[in-house]
Motif scaffolding. Structure first.
Motif, PDB file in Angstrom:
ATOM      1  N   ASP A   1      64.362  -0.775-107.875  1.00  0.00           N
ATOM      2  CA  ASP A   1      63.011  -0.774-107.285  1.00  0.00           C
ATOM      3  C   ASP A   1      61.873  -0.185-108.130  1.00  0.00           C
ATOM      4  O   ASP A   1      60.791  -0.749-108.158  1.00  0.00           O
TER       5      ASP A   1
ATOM      6  N   ASP B   1      65.704  -3.247-104.260  1.00  0.00           N
ATOM      7  CA  ASP B   1      66.771  -2.623-105.042  1.00  0.00           C
ATOM      8  C   ASP B   1      67.764  -3.640-105.579  1.00  0.00           C
ATOM      9  O   ASP B   1      68.813  -3.283-106.125  1.00  0.00           O
TER      10      ASP B   1
ATOM     11  N   SER C   1      71.388   4.332-106.007  1.00  0.00           N
ATOM     12  CA  SER C   1      70.744   4.491-104.693  1.00  0.00           C
ATOM     13  C   SER C   1      70.394   3.132-104.098  1.00  0.00           C
ATOM     14  O   SER C   1      69.568   3.030-103.216  1.00  0.00           O
TER      15      SER C   1
ATOM     16  N   LYS D   1      73.167   5.523 -97.126  1.00  0.00           N
ATOM     17  CA  LYS D   1      71.715   5.542 -97.244  1.00  0.00           C
ATOM     18  C   LYS D   1      71.133   4.618 -96.184  1.00  0.00           C
ATOM     19  O   LYS D   1      71.452   3.427 -96.140  1.00  0.00           O
TER      20      LYS D   1
ATOM     21  N   PHE E   1      57.629   8.661-100.884  1.00  0.00           N
ATOM     22  CA  PHE E   1      58.301   8.366-102.157  1.00  0.00           C
ATOM     23  C   PHE E   1      57.819   7.029-102.708  1.00  0.00           C
ATOM     24  O   PHE E   1      57.542   6.888-103.899  1.00  0.00           O
ATOM     25  N   ARG E   2      57.695   6.049-101.820  1.00  0.00           N
ATOM     26  CA  ARG E   2      57.251   4.723-102.279  1.00  0.00           C
ATOM     27  C   ARG E   2      55.791   4.772-102.723  1.00  0.00           C
ATOM     28  O   ARG E   2      55.397   4.029-103.616  1.00  0.00           O
TER      29      ARG E   2
ATOM     30  N   LYS F   1      64.257  -3.365 -96.208  1.00  0.00           N
ATOM     31  CA  LYS F   1      65.513  -3.115 -96.915  1.00  0.00           C
ATOM     32  C   LYS F   1      66.724  -3.126 -95.971  1.00  0.00           C
ATOM     33  O   LYS F   1      67.787  -2.610 -96.295  1.00  0.00           O
TER      34      LYS F   1
ATOM     35  N   GLN G   1      70.244  -1.399 -96.843  1.00  0.00           N
ATOM     36  CA  GLN G   1      70.332  -0.013 -96.357  1.00  0.00           C
ATOM     37  C   GLN G   1      70.835  -0.021 -94.915  1.00  0.00           C
ATOM     38  O   GLN G   1      70.678  -0.998 -94.189  1.00  0.00           O
TER      39      GLN G   1
ATOM     40  N   LYS H   1      71.688  10.123 -96.790  1.00  0.00           N
ATOM     41  CA  LYS H   1      70.238  10.112 -96.976  1.00  0.00           C
ATOM     42  C   LYS H   1      69.571   9.264 -95.918  1.00  0.00           C
ATOM     43  O   LYS H   1      70.022   8.155 -95.680  1.00  0.00           O
TER      44      LYS H   1
ATOM     45  N   SER I   1      61.321  12.477 -98.900  1.00  0.00           N
ATOM     46  CA  SER I   1      59.871  12.687 -98.993  1.00  0.00           C
ATOM     47  C   SER I   1      59.188  12.822 -97.629  1.00  0.00           C
ATOM     48  O   SER I   1      58.313  13.665 -97.461  1.00  0.00           O
TER      49      SER I   1
ATOM     50  N   TYR J   1      62.433  18.426-102.331  1.00  0.00           N
ATOM     51  CA  TYR J   1      61.162  18.701-103.015  1.00  0.00           C
ATOM     52  C   TYR J   1      60.761  20.162-102.818  1.00  0.00           C
ATOM     53  O   TYR J   1      59.843  20.639-103.465  1.00  0.00           O
TER      54      TYR J   1
END
Ligand code: PBG
Length: 337
Positions: free
Chosen positions: A132, A140, A175, A205, A214-215, A227, A231, A258, A284, A323
Motif C-alpha cells: 500500500d 495491499d 501486514s 489484522k 495512518f492512511r 480492504k 483484512q 491489530k 493510529s 505511537y
C-alpha cells in the motif's frame, strides 16, 4: 467482631480492599507492569533532509526525513525501547500498480534501514511488508478489475522483503493479509542467505476504521473499494486463531493482533493457545482518540494512555507497537517506576 451502625455485631472474612489499603500494598499485589522494553516505536519516513512534518490527525507524531529518524531511533534506544517499525511515505510519482519502488535498494526505506543499522546497530529494525505505501491503488495487493489478486501479490511481497533484508532489516513484518505470504517470505529469505531475518506476521489484522490517521500519514488510503476481502471482519474471534495457526505453521516467529484496544479478547485467545510471542498494534486511531479527547478536556492524557497500554499488556501482549512508546518511556525514566 465489629459493630455496624445499628450496633449489630458481624464479621466479614473477605475484604479485598485490604490489598488496596496503601500504595506499597498495591505495589506488592500488582499483576501487570509496563516497561519500555515492551514497546516498538512506529516511525514514518519521508524524503529530504532535516524535515519534520506533523501529521494532522495524529498530534505529536511526525513524518521524519532519514536524518531525523536517526535522532528518534537514538532517543528510543537510550530510553530502553528495543525496536522501531518503519513506514515510508513514498512520493506519488514513485507509486505504481505493482509497487515497483518497494524493491529499489536505494529507495527511501532501504537507505533509512542501512543508516539506522550503521548508527544504532543494537536497535531492532522492523520493516513493513505490504504494497500500500508504494501502490497507486492504495491496496495491499495487486488490483485487477476491482479484485485483489492473492498469488501474484506474493511475488511482489517476497521481493520487497528480500530488499529489506538486504538493507539490513532484522525482522520483516507482512501486514498485507494475503494468504500464504509467510511461507513464501520464509522460503525467499532462506534461499538468499537470510535465515536469521525474523518474520513478525500481522496474523489477525482486522478491517478497522481505526487506521484512518495512518492512511493520512502515508496518503495510502485505497483509491477504490475497501480492504474487507483481505483484512478480517471485526465480528470474528475464532477466525483469528485460524489465521495465527496458519502463520505459525508457515514459519512466523512472532504473530500480531491489530488493532489492539477493540481486540483484547483476541490477544488473550492467541496468548493462551500459542507459544510464539504475541504482538499487538496500538494503532493510529487509538492514539488519536486519546490525544483528541485529552485536548477537548474529556480525559487526562497520561493516565488514559497508561491505562490503555496496561490493558493491552494485561490481555497478553508481549510486544506493543505504539505511537506512545517514546512518551511512555520518557515518563517511565522520570518517575523511576
Ligand atoms: C498497511 C498498514 C496499515 C497500518 C499498518 N500497515 C493500514 C491499513 O491496513 O490500511 C495501520 C497502522 C495504524 O493505523 O497505526 N499495510
Amino acid at each position: 467482631m465489629e459493630k455496624d451502625l445499628l450496633g449489630k455485631t458481624y464479621s466479614l472474612r473477605h475484604r479485598p480492599r485490604r490489598n488496596r489499603k496503601t500504595k506499597s500494598v498495591r505495589d506488592m499485589v500488582r499483576e501487570t507492569y509496563l516497561n519500555p522494553k515492551d514497546f516498538i516505536l512506529p516511525l514514518f519516513v519521508i524524503e529530504g533532509k532535516n524535515r519534520k512534518e506533523e501529521i494532522r490527525s495524529m498530534p505529536g507524531q511526525f513524518r521524519y526525513s532519514t536524518d531525523q529518524v536517526l535522532e528518534q531511533c537514538k532517543r528510543a534506544h537510550d530510553l530502553g525501547i528495543p525496536g522501531v517499525a518503519l513506514f515510508p511515505a513514498v512520493e506519488d510519482q514513485l507509486k505504481d500498480s505493482f509497487a515497483r519502488e518497494s524493491t529499489n535498494l536505494e529507495g527511501l526505506l532501504p537507505s533509512t534501514v542501512m543508516e539506522i543499522k550503521n548508527s544504532v546497530p543494537d536497535l531492532t529494525v522492523i520493516t513493513d511488508v505490504a504494497m500500500d505505501p508504494y501502490s497507486s491503488d492504495g491496496h495491499d495487493g495487486i488490483v485487477h478489475q476491482g479484485q485483489i489478486l492473492n498469488d501474484p501479490t506474493l511475488k511482489v511481497l517476497s521481493e520487497m522483503a528480500l530488499t529489506q533484508a538486504q538493507a539490513g532489516a532484522d525482522i520483516v513484518a507482512p501486514s498485507d493479509m494475503m494468504d500464504g505470504r509467510v511461507k513464501v517470505l520464509r522460503e525467499t529469505l532462506d534461499e538468499n542467505g537470510f535465515s536469521e531475518v525474523g518474520i513478525l506476521a500481522y496474523s489477525a489484522k482486522y478491517a478497522s476504521s481505526f487506521y484512518g490517521p495512518f492512511r493520512d500519514a502515508l496518503e495510502s488510503a485505497p483509491k477504490s473499494g475497501d480492504k474487507k476481502t483481505y483484512q478480517m471482519d471485526p465480528a470474528n474471534r475464532r477466525e483469528a486463531l485460524r489465521e495465527v495457526l496458519l502463520d505459525v505453521r508457515e514459519g512466523a516467529d512472532m504473530v500480531m493482533v491489530k488493532p489492539a484496544l477493540s481486540y483484547l479478547d483476541v490477544i488473550s485467545d492467541v496468548k493462551r493457545k500459542f507459544t510464539v510471542p504475541v504482538a499487538a498494534y496500538n494503532v493510529s486511531g487509538e492514539y488519536a482518540m486519546i490525544k483528541f479527547a485529552a485536548k477537548a478536556g474529556a480525559i487526562t492524557e497520561k493516565a488514559a494512555r497508561d491505562e490503555m497500554l496496561l490493558s493491552i499488556k494485561r490481555a497478553g501482549a508481549d510486544i506493543i507497537l505504539s505511537y506512545f512508546a517514546l512518551d511512555f518511556a520518557q515518563d517511565f525514566k522520570k518517575n523511576k517506576f
